[in-house]
Motif scaffolding. Structure first.
Motif: not given
Length: 289
Positions: A43-58, A228-235
């Motif tokens: 979420n935080r990396r998405f905020t920096k990547k898209c140059k959004l306001m802090e917290g927008a990624g969440h 769990p049968d599946i754990i999905i971790r992004t990034s």
């Protein structure tokens, strides 16, 4: 012109929804996972990547979560678990922690709305973790959400907040010892004066069976859900980051390279296909363990 555009968007949305349902019908010929867990990373990396306001990624990440929940419940997945806030996250700046708590409070209140995805799909909500660490408003809101959805029985959403797996295991062992305290005391008193620490003089099988695996497991924060049968971790990360360590010995870990706010139907579909491809092997491992 605006009406035409809205109509086109509506038709497109209906076609996409129909296509997804057709894909789910085909996939349901194979094994449907009973429990999918998500580590919502990026979420935080998405905020920096898209140059959004802090917290927008969440906030964008919350929309992604709603999409994933919709896919899961429409596909027939009964249990979904999300890693929302680690105990380690309290080490972040006070401003960021407060911002996340405020966002969590806002989204919990949305869960309580009648038209929310939770009520639409009959989902029981459980907050799992050391809830005493949460701020009082968030903790009380979590308790209200659990109470309000307690009678929902079609699916279960476990939200791990103020959670780490090591804390969960420690809590479960402590609770097991407290539950067995009278039995431990009785054993100690019959041990010819030996102390609780040394526990000398007892038959080994007495001590081996004093606290069983089932005693520990029933006191886990995640006791209400199967492994769990599946754990999905992004990034693209393949670390579990202290999440469901006890429960994930034989599950499939899927690590798409997209950041959490970017996750979509394609990643969900690929996770299901890979799980169905290897589930016989995973099932064999479970039976051997």
């Amino acid at each position: 012109m605006e009406r035409i555009r809205e109509r086109v968007i509506q038709i497109y949305g209906n076609l996409v929804s129909l296509l997804q349902k057709c894909i789910f019908c085909i996939l349901s010929v194979g094994l449907i996972p009973n429990h999918i867990a998500f580590i919502m990373d990026g979420n935080r990396r998405f905020t920096k990547k898209c140059k959004l306001m802090e917290g927008a990624g969440h906030k964008v990440g919350f929309s992604a979560l709603m999409s994933m929940l919709k896919y899961c419940y429409e596909f027939g997945v009964r249990y979904v678990t999300v890693y929302a806030f680690s105990i380690e996250n309290f080490k972040r700046s006070p401003e960021e922690v407060q911002s996340l708590m405020d966002l969590m409070l806002e989204k919990i209140e949305e869960i309580l709305k009648e038209q929310s995805i939770v009520n639409r799909y009959g989902v029981r909500v459980i907050f799992s973790g050391n809830l005493k660490l949460l701020s009082e408003p968030v903790r009380l809101a979590a308790e209200r959400a659990m109470l309000a959805t307690a009678k929902n029985s079609k699916a279960v959403l476990s939200i791990c907040v103020a959670y780490t797996s090591t804390n969960e295991i420690m809590h479960a062992v402590q609770e097991s010892c407290e539950e067995k305290w009278d039995e431990i005391t009785l054993l100690n008193s019959s041990g010819a004066g030996y102390g609780l620490i040394s526990l000398g003089g007892y038959e080994q099988d007495e001590m081996d069976h004093l606290i069983k695996l089932t005693d520990v497991e029933k006191h886990m924060y995640m006791a209400a859900a199967p492994d769990p049968d599946i754990i999905i971790r992004t990034s693209g990360e393949t670390r579990l980051s202290n999440f469901l360590l006890w429960q994930s010995a034989n599950c499939y870990l899927y690590s798409p390279s997209v950041l959490w706010p970017e996750i979509g139907f394609r990643q969900f579909l690929w996770a299901i296909l890979n799980f169905q491809r290897i589930h016989f092997y995973l099932d064999k491992l479970r039976k051997q363990s």
